[in-house]
Write a protein that holds these residues in place. Sequence first.
Motif, PDB file in Angstrom:
ATOM      1  N   GLU A   1     -16.003 -32.896 -16.703  1.00  0.00           N
ATOM      2  CA  GLU A   1     -15.199 -33.197 -15.518  1.00  0.00           C
ATOM      3  C   GLU A   1     -13.732 -32.825 -15.714  1.00  0.00           C
TER       4      GLU A   1
ATOM      5  N   PHE B   1      -6.780 -37.174 -18.089  1.00  0.00           N
ATOM      6  CA  PHE B   1      -6.999 -36.193 -17.034  1.00  0.00           C
ATOM      7  C   PHE B   1      -5.631 -35.861 -16.446  1.00  0.00           C
TER       8      PHE B   1
ATOM      9  N   SER C   1     -10.327 -46.306 -15.284  1.00  0.00           N
ATOM     10  CA  SER C   1      -9.501 -45.139 -15.001  1.00  0.00           C
ATOM     11  C   SER C   1      -8.240 -45.614 -14.294  1.00  0.00           C
TER      12      SER C   1
ATOM     13  N   ASN D   1      -8.882 -42.261  -8.825  1.00  0.00           N
ATOM     14  CA  ASN D   1      -9.503 -42.828 -10.027  1.00  0.00           C
ATOM     15  C   ASN D   1     -10.939 -43.269  -9.761  1.00  0.00           C
TER      16      ASN D   1
ATOM     17  N   ARG E   1     -13.021 -40.142  -9.576  1.00  0.00           N
ATOM     18  CA  ARG E   1     -13.172 -39.576 -10.912  1.00  0.00           C
ATOM     19  C   ARG E   1     -14.295 -40.278 -11.672  1.00  0.00           C
TER      20      ARG E   1
END
Length: 147
Positions: free
Chosen positions: A73, A89, A115, A127, A130
């Motif tokens: 990802e 990220f 996250s 988030n 994700r």
Amino acid sequence: MIKRGILIMLCFAWFIKNAQAEIAPGLVDGHLKNCPGSPNCVNSEQDDIEPIAFGDLSADEAWQKLQQAISGEGGELKSVSGDYLWAIFKTPMLRFTDDVEARLDSGNRQIHLRSASRVGYSDFGVNRRRLESIKNRYQRLSKTADR
């Protein structure tokens, strides 16, 4: 006028750089840190999202699949030790850093996820999306392992 614009841009760049200093990741009393009151954080240990249940896979296999899912990802694994994982990220446009953490709960056969954005208040659901993407990729990888 141009000098003022340059000064504003330099101040903005300085703010972004300093506001994204590395966090002190890790577990607190054996659990992922609680999210602050802002909506830019999601944590399965606070019932914001379901943890990953790893069913028939061994804990080691599940942990490896999670790492593959995070990397797939676009996450950069920063630390993996025992039952804790930390990855970062970068957001596509402004390159803000978001932190993803995971805790392997072998006893309950699940992986907890968190996250969080390092800056700002709202993340417009980034988030949560994700973590859902990571969970979906994990599920696909797990099904491939069953074959």
